[in-house]
Design an enzyme around this catalytic site. Structure first.
Site, mmCIF file in Angstrom:
data_model
loop_
_atom_site.group_PDB
_atom_site.id
_atom_site.type_symbol
_atom_site.label_atom_id
_atom_site.label_comp_id
_atom_site.label_asym_id
_atom_site.label_seq_id
_atom_site.Cartn_x
_atom_site.Cartn_y
_atom_site.Cartn_z
ATOM 1 N N LYS A 91 96.730 -90.818 -30.908
ATOM 2 C CA LYS A 91 98.179 -91.025 -30.982
ATOM 3 C C LYS A 91 98.792 -89.953 -31.883
ATOM 4 C CE LYS A 91 100.766 -95.315 -30.898
ATOM 5 N NZ LYS A 91 100.976 -96.575 -31.579
HETATM 6 C C1 E4P Z 1 103.011 -99.051 -30.560
HETATM 7 O O1 E4P Z 1 102.494 -98.099 -30.080
HETATM 8 C C2 E4P Z 1 104.045 -98.989 -31.599
HETATM 9 O O2 E4P Z 1 103.496 -98.421 -32.730
HETATM 10 C C3 E4P Z 1 104.632 -100.340 -31.849
HETATM 11 O O3 E4P Z 1 104.876 -100.972 -30.604
HETATM 12 C C4 E4P Z 1 105.868 -100.312 -32.731
HETATM 13 O O4 E4P Z 1 106.517 -101.558 -32.714
HETATM 14 P P1 E4P Z 1 107.642 -101.962 -33.779
HETATM 15 O O5 E4P Z 1 108.838 -101.106 -33.559
HETATM 16 O O6 E4P Z 1 107.907 -103.400 -33.519
HETATM 17 O O7 E4P Z 1 107.030 -101.700 -35.137
#
Ligand code: E4P
Length: 223
Positions: A91
């Site tokens: 990522k």
């Molecule tokens: C996933 O890849 C993201 O990091 C996550 O869905 C972020 O979610 P949030 O905005 O609720 O923290």
């Protein structure tokens, strides 16, 4: 062995690093996404160990984010994460360095997930850099008074028009309606937190209906 991707139908990922939650829902999910915030909440903060443990439970993409912010370190970190298991998706943030690192890692055959995507141009750059997934953040776009689902529809449309192969992974999903709307918009994958996934298995009419079926059956002569 290559990254296992479920093409053709929407992939459902669990947005967690909680092994208990992954164990509970492993029959219903196709992969897992994590981020530094999620990992920081785990008692065991050894990211490599957590990722390896997840890979033993789920045979699908597991996103693990780099914590470096410059190109060289992102590439080094990404290469080391990719060695944990073939299902690891590195990522990377949709920044200048993150996109450059994406291009570098993609050219080496390493799967990537471009995160913190908030615009169509960022999604186009991610696709041009060979990203496996791009993660537009629905909830965080809503948080600033804009329409997160619109962002998903726009990216899906642009990718279709231009034939990009990068998969749209709707992230920052905060409720069932986000899930439904992202699926309608044609997202390729959705990552959801456990509190949203839990609700997929509960409906008051299912409970009422089941109770009635059982009571009718028990009252019948065929008991
Ligand atoms: C996933 O890849 C993201 O990091 C996550 O869905 C972020 O979610 P949030 O905005 O609720 O923290």
């Amino acid at each position: 062995m290559n990254l296992v991707i479920l093409e053709g139908i929407v992939e459902i990922f669990l947005d967690t690093a909680d092994i208990g939650a992954i164990e509970r829902y492993k029959d219903f999910i196709d992969g897992v996404t994590t981020n530094p915030t999620i990992l920081s909440k785990q008692e065991n903060e050894d990211v490599q160990k957590i990722a390896l443990e997840i890979s033993k439970l789920i045979n699908g993409p597991i996103s693990v984010e780099v914590i470096s912010s410059d190109f060289d370190d992102m590439v080094k970190e990404g290469e080391s994460l990719a060695k944990i298991h073939p299902n690891i998706c590195v990522k990377l943030p949709c920044t200048f360095d993150g996109l450059k690192a994406c291009k570098n890692l993609s050219n080496k055959g390493i799967a990537t997930n471009l995160t913190l995507c908030f615009s169509v141009p960022q999604a186009i750059m991610a696709a041009k850099c060979g990203a496996t997934y791009v993660s537009p953040f629905v909830g965080r776009v809503d948080d600033i008074g804009q329409d997160g689902i619109n962002l998903i529809s726009d990216i899906v449309e642009v990718y279709n028009v231009h034939g990009f192969e990068t998969r749209v992974l709707s992230a920052s999903i905060r409720n069932i309606n986000h899930f439904i709307q992202a699926a309608i918009a044609g997202t390729d994958a959705i990552t959801i937190p456990e509190n949203v996934l839990q609700q997929f298995f509960i409906h008051p009419l299912t409970d009422i209906g089941l109770k009635k079926f059982m009571s009718d059956w028990n009252k019948s002569k065929r008991k």
